[in-house]
Write an enzyme that holds these catalytic residues in place. Structure first.
Site, PDB file in Angstrom:
ATOM      1  N   ARG A 289      30.601  45.052  45.363  1.00 34.36           N
ATOM      2  CA  ARG A 289      30.588  43.585  45.496  1.00 34.36           C
ATOM      3  C   ARG A 289      29.430  43.165  46.392  1.00 34.36           C
ATOM      4  NH1 ARG A 289      35.467  39.457  47.543  1.00 34.36           N
ATOM      5  NH2 ARG A 289      34.127  37.612  47.743  1.00 34.36           N
TER       6      ARG A 289
ATOM      7  N   ASN B 148      39.184  40.598  38.469  1.00 32.54           N
ATOM      8  CA  ASN B 148      38.034  39.737  38.161  1.00 32.54           C
ATOM      9  C   ASN B 148      36.903  40.535  37.529  1.00 32.54           C
ATOM     10  OD1 ASN B 148      38.341  36.955  38.725  1.00 32.54           O
ATOM     11  ND2 ASN B 148      38.559  37.438  40.897  1.00 32.54           N
TER      12      ASN B 148
ATOM     13  N   CYS C 170      44.576  33.221  37.274  1.00 30.31           N
ATOM     14  CA  CYS C 170      43.743  32.970  38.451  1.00 30.31           C
ATOM     15  C   CYS C 170      44.518  32.129  39.449  1.00 30.31           C
ATOM     16  CB  CYS C 170      42.485  32.224  38.019  1.00 30.31           C
ATOM     17  SG  CYS C 170      41.472  31.664  39.393  1.00 30.31           S
ATOM     18  N   ASP C 171      44.280  32.393  40.738  1.00 34.17           N
ATOM     19  CA  ASP C 171      45.004  31.631  41.763  1.00 34.17           C
ATOM     20  C   ASP C 171      44.216  30.433  42.307  1.00 34.17           C
ATOM     21  OD1 ASP C 171      43.075  32.784  43.318  1.00 34.17           O
ATOM     22  OD2 ASP C 171      44.453  33.808  44.676  1.00 34.17           O
TER      23      ASP C 171
ATOM     24  N   HIS D 251      37.317  29.770  36.636  1.00 41.16           N
ATOM     25  CA  HIS D 251      36.392  29.396  37.726  1.00 41.16           C
ATOM     26  C   HIS D 251      35.371  28.378  37.225  1.00 41.16           C
ATOM     27  CE1 HIS D 251      37.205  33.266  40.349  1.00 41.16           C
ATOM     28  NE2 HIS D 251      38.281  32.535  40.107  1.00 41.16           N
TER      29      HIS D 251
ATOM     30  N   TYR E 182      34.790  26.227  42.207  1.00 40.27           N
ATOM     31  CA  TYR E 182      33.754  27.180  41.777  1.00 40.27           C
ATOM     32  C   TYR E 182      32.578  26.498  41.095  1.00 40.27           C
ATOM     33  CZ  TYR E 182      35.982  31.558  43.063  1.00 40.27           C
ATOM     34  OH  TYR E 182      36.493  32.611  43.779  1.00 40.27           O
TER      35      TYR E 182
ATOM     36  N   ARG F  97      29.688  37.280  51.613  1.00 43.11           N
ATOM     37  CA  ARG F  97      31.157  37.228  51.624  1.00 43.11           C
ATOM     38  C   ARG F  97      31.770  38.642  51.612  1.00 43.11           C
ATOM     39  NH1 ARG F  97      35.531  35.174  53.595  1.00 43.11           N
ATOM     40  NH2 ARG F  97      37.320  35.633  52.291  1.00 43.11           N
TER      41      ARG F  97
HETATM   42  P1  NAD Z   1      40.179  46.050  46.646  1.00 41.92           P
HETATM   43  O1  NAD Z   1      38.875  46.751  46.452  1.00 41.92           O
HETATM   44  O2  NAD Z   1      40.778  46.007  47.987  1.00 41.92           O
HETATM   45  O3  NAD Z   1      41.259  46.709  45.675  1.00 41.92           O
HETATM   46  C1  NAD Z   1      41.021  47.100  44.376  1.00 41.92           C
HETATM   47  C2  NAD Z   1      41.610  48.485  44.123  1.00 41.92           C
HETATM   48  O4  NAD Z   1      41.336  48.818  42.756  1.00 41.92           O
HETATM   49  C3  NAD Z   1      40.995  49.600  44.972  1.00 41.92           C
HETATM   50  O5  NAD Z   1      41.999  50.294  45.665  1.00 41.92           O
HETATM   51  C4  NAD Z   1      40.302  50.496  43.962  1.00 41.92           C
HETATM   52  O6  NAD Z   1      40.334  51.868  44.290  1.00 41.92           O
HETATM   53  C5  NAD Z   1      41.085  50.205  42.691  1.00 41.92           C
HETATM   54  N1  NAD Z   1      40.380  50.526  41.466  1.00 41.92           N
HETATM   55  C6  NAD Z   1      39.085  50.309  41.175  1.00 41.92           C
HETATM   56  N2  NAD Z   1      38.817  50.698  39.923  1.00 41.92           N
HETATM   57  C7  NAD Z   1      39.970  51.178  39.405  1.00 41.92           C
HETATM   58  C8  NAD Z   1      40.331  51.725  38.138  1.00 41.92           C
HETATM   59  N3  NAD Z   1      39.436  51.843  37.156  1.00 41.92           N
HETATM   60  N4  NAD Z   1      41.614  52.122  37.942  1.00 41.92           N
HETATM   61  C9  NAD Z   1      42.521  51.990  38.932  1.00 41.92           C
HETATM   62  N5  NAD Z   1      42.239  51.474  40.143  1.00 41.92           N
HETATM   63  C10 NAD Z   1      40.977  51.073  40.379  1.00 41.92           C
HETATM   64  O7  NAD Z   1      39.977  44.595  46.065  1.00 41.92           O
HETATM   65  P2  NAD Z   1      40.736  43.222  46.406  1.00 41.92           P
HETATM   66  O8  NAD Z   1      39.823  42.340  47.163  1.00 41.92           O
HETATM   67  O9  NAD Z   1      42.058  43.483  46.963  1.00 41.92           O
HETATM   68  O10 NAD Z   1      40.838  42.549  44.964  1.00 41.92           O
HETATM   69  C11 NAD Z   1      41.480  43.165  43.888  1.00 41.92           C
HETATM   70  C12 NAD Z   1      41.169  42.423  42.615  1.00 41.92           C
HETATM   71  O11 NAD Z   1      41.891  41.219  42.534  1.00 41.92           O
HETATM   72  C13 NAD Z   1      39.695  42.024  42.452  1.00 41.92           C
HETATM   73  O12 NAD Z   1      39.325  42.170  41.096  1.00 41.92           O
HETATM   74  C14 NAD Z   1      39.693  40.584  42.828  1.00 41.92           C
HETATM   75  O13 NAD Z   1      38.587  39.899  42.319  1.00 41.92           O
HETATM   76  C15 NAD Z   1      40.988  40.168  42.196  1.00 41.92           C
HETATM   77  N6  NAD Z   1      41.545  38.874  42.581  1.00 41.92           N
HETATM   78  C16 NAD Z   1      41.690  37.966  41.606  1.00 41.92           C
HETATM   79  C17 NAD Z   1      42.226  36.745  41.860  1.00 41.92           C
HETATM   80  C18 NAD Z   1      42.304  35.751  40.740  1.00 41.92           C
HETATM   81  O14 NAD Z   1      42.301  34.577  40.967  1.00 41.92           O
HETATM   82  N7  NAD Z   1      42.328  36.193  39.482  1.00 41.92           N
HETATM   83  C19 NAD Z   1      42.654  36.428  43.151  1.00 41.92           C
HETATM   84  C20 NAD Z   1      42.509  37.373  44.156  1.00 41.92           C
HETATM   85  C21 NAD Z   1      41.955  38.612  43.853  1.00 41.92           C
HETATM   86  C1  G6P Z   2      40.005  33.013  44.782  1.00 41.97           C
HETATM   87  C2  G6P Z   2      39.703  33.251  43.337  1.00 41.97           C
HETATM   88  C3  G6P Z   2      39.659  34.736  43.064  1.00 41.97           C
HETATM   89  C4  G6P Z   2      38.655  35.405  43.969  1.00 41.97           C
HETATM   90  C5  G6P Z   2      38.971  35.098  45.411  1.00 41.97           C
HETATM   91  C6  G6P Z   2      37.860  35.603  46.309  1.00 41.97           C
HETATM   92  O1  G6P Z   2      41.285  33.414  45.098  1.00 41.97           O
HETATM   93  O2  G6P Z   2      40.634  32.664  42.472  1.00 41.97           O
HETATM   94  O3  G6P Z   2      39.339  34.934  41.719  1.00 41.97           O
HETATM   95  O4  G6P Z   2      38.670  36.800  43.777  1.00 41.97           O
HETATM   96  O5  G6P Z   2      39.086  33.715  45.599  1.00 41.97           O
HETATM   97  O6  G6P Z   2      38.291  35.566  47.618  1.00 41.97           O
HETATM   98  P1  G6P Z   2      37.621  36.455  48.754  1.00 41.97           P
HETATM   99  O7  G6P Z   2      38.422  36.114  49.943  1.00 41.97           O
HETATM  100  O8  G6P Z   2      37.770  37.898  48.297  1.00 41.97           O
HETATM  101  O9  G6P Z   2      36.200  36.032  48.820  1.00 41.97           O
HETATM  102 MN    MN Z   3      40.266  33.447  40.364  1.00 41.46          MN
END
Ligand code: NAD
Ligand code: G6P
Ligand code: MN
Length: 440
Positions: free
Chosen positions: A93, A147, A169-170, A200, A263, A283
């Site tokens: 990232r 994501n 998405c949240d 987004h 976004y 970030r």
């Molecule tokens: P993080 O890096 O802390 O956790 C992700 C985990 O996924 C890690 O432990 C990693 O080892 C694992 N991983 C990576 N590739 C993998 C694979 N191929 N198979 C199994 N496990 C795998 O990340 P985070 O900040 O906690 O975020 C997690 C995800 O949630 C991100 O994609 C983030 O963008 C997403 N997210 C989405 C929303 C939304 O609105 N949709 C909101 C919050 C977070």
């Molecule tokens: C929001 C979005 C997520 C994104 C996150 C990033 O929750 O909906 O899609 O992953 O923000 O937040 P962060 O704290 O990781 O920058």
């Molecule tokens: Mn999102």
């Protein structure tokens, strides 16, 4: 009442402990018999899992718990897959954010070239999860918030059209909570909205209370002055997020009849975003220094003390929409929720084959999208450009096409020219060689 078995894919995520606390808080409406964690990084997952095991033993010893890196163990006998993986984790990232900035282009997790790079990594990871689910628990549903959700959703539409996967998405939930506060309501659940766009990348066209009273005038008046920053501070947010909520004031001015997703700032004010970025500290650095550090150190403390009270972990209240979605499917609640689904005519004058974010009624057969009607030229133009970016990324991944990825980056509204796009792409290819397919 039936009890469910859930696997959290991305067990080592910074969000996993908050989700576990949230699931525990919601056991009455979504009862659980088993929770499993799955991750491909055993060491990272174990730190989170050991602490969660202590929490679960204290608060709900009747729930079976295990954590594994073995797909068969993880995906066998599950009703729901809650997926939040980050392929490449935070160090990648950081590169997604810093490489474009070297070329004067904004660096963001899900928007612009950074989001495209992340998409090229995520597609394979999420498809693999879908395949495990279909092999070991073919009746299960995947609730995916990995994501970049827009690109992942387009990839699953193209490559797994019949998969039981819902992308969510949240961000709209976070914004709606702020709208509710601005309108003097206790909760966003006291509002009914109409919204359309891409993930987004969307706009609210209607926000009413449950009696049908229009809340937009009061929200609009507030946002015109303060953006989405309520007068009385809610839970503390970091300065960078506060800036995004405040900037919504300028985003809103582009179309005062609707309310924007935050976004859109990255597409409408990219010059502002670049000017307010530190190319050496983005970030990703903030998250590694704060959320990741805090969550992992709290988990280590809990594990070494052997009790949950030893470390501070926060419940992820916002993530209760994941339980809303699971219960809607499990108990056919017919709840109205925003989901990322094939347009299929819901936005009448927009590509039926685009993945759009719109309100759906959710029941045991999945989502039934509502008709959002015709959209204005401004939004339609922006969405057409952005959806083309997302589709080109997926085609580039499928065909291993350098040309399509160059076109995608060039077409992003965040990038000034094909020359700059090519320079960024070449740097991204080098940085992502362990994750992307080799492009021809
Ligand atoms: P993080 O890096 O802390 O956790 C992700 C985990 O996924 C890690 O432990 C990693 O080892 C694992 N991983 C990576 N590739 C993998 C694979 N191929 N198979 C199994 N496990 C795998 O990340 P985070 O900040 O906690 O975020 C997690 C995800 O949630 C991100 O994609 C983030 O963008 C997403 N997210 C989405 C929303 C939304 O609105 N949709 C909101 C919050 C977070
Ligand atoms: C929001 C979005 C997520 C994104 C996150 C990033 O929750 O909906 O899609 O992953 O923000 O937040 P962060 O704290 O990781 O920058
Ligand atoms: Mn999102």
């Amino acid at each position: 009442m039936k009890k469910f078995s859930v696997v959290i894919a991305g067990g080592g995520s910074t969000f996993t402990p908050g989700i576990i606390l949230m699931l525990l808080e919601n056991l009455k409406r979504f009862p659980l018999r088993a929770i499993k964690f799955y991750d491909n990084d055993a060491e990272r997952q174990e730190i989170i899992a050991k602490a969660c095991e202590i929490i679960l033993t204290e608060k709900a010893p009747e729930i079976d718990f295990c954590y594994t890196t073995d797909p068969k163990t993880a995906f066998t006998d599950v009703d729901f897959v809650m997926a939040h993986i980050r392929v490449g984790k935070y160090p990648m990232r950081e590169k997604d954010e810093k490489i474009p900035l070297r070329h004067g282009v904004l660096g963001q997790e899900t928007c612009g070239p950074g989001g495209i790079a992340y998409g090229m990594r995520s597609i394979g990871g999420v498809l693999e999860l879908v395949e495990y689910m279909e092999k070991y628990s073919p009746n299960a549903w995947m609730l995916n918030y990995s994501n970049p959700a827009a690109i992942v959703a387009e990839a699953t539409r193209r490559l797994k059209p019949n998969a039981k996967i819902l992308n969510i998405c949240d961000m709209p939930i976070g914004i709606e909570s702020r709208m509710a506060q601005i309108a003097g309501l206790k909760s966003r659940k006291e509002m009914r909205v109409r919204y359309y766009g891409l993930n987004h990348f969307g706009w609210w066209t209607q926000v009413e209370d449950l009696q049908g009273n229009d809340l937009l005038p009061v929200i609009r008046k507030h946002v015109a002055e303060h953006g989405y920053i309520p007068k009385v501070a809610g839970e503390p947010v970091e300065a960078s997020w506060n800036d995004t909520f405040g900037k919504a004031k300028d985003v809103w001015a582009l179309d005062p009849t609707t309310m924007p997703n935050t976004y859109l700032k990255y597409y409408l004010f990219p010059d502002y975003v670049v000017a307010h970025s530190d190319p050496h500290h983005t970030r990703a650095n903030e998250v590694m220094e704060h959320r990741e550090k805090n969550v992992f150190s709290a988990c280590r403390t809990i594990t070494s003390a052997g009790k949950s009270s030893a470390g501070h972990l926060e419940i992820d209240e916002h993530a209760s929409y994941i339980v809303d979605l699971a219960t809607a499917i499990a108990f056919n609640t017919q709840e109205r929720m925003l989901l990322i689904v094939p347009n299929n005519g819901s936005i009448i004058n927009f590509d039926p084959e685009a993945m759009v974010e719109i309100p759906c009624i959710v029941g045991s057969h999945g989502p039934e999208p509502l008709v959002m009607g015709k959209i204005p030229l401004f939004q339609k133009g922006m969405m057409s450009q952005q959806v083309a970016v997302e589709k080109l990324v997926v085609e580039a991944w499928i065909e291993k096409s350098y040309l399509k990825l160059w076109q995608a980056i060039t077409m992003s509204k965040t990038v000034p020219s094909a020359t700059v796009a090519k320079a960024i792409l070449d740097d991204l290819i080098e940085a992502n060689k362990d994750y992307w397919p080799a492009l021809k």
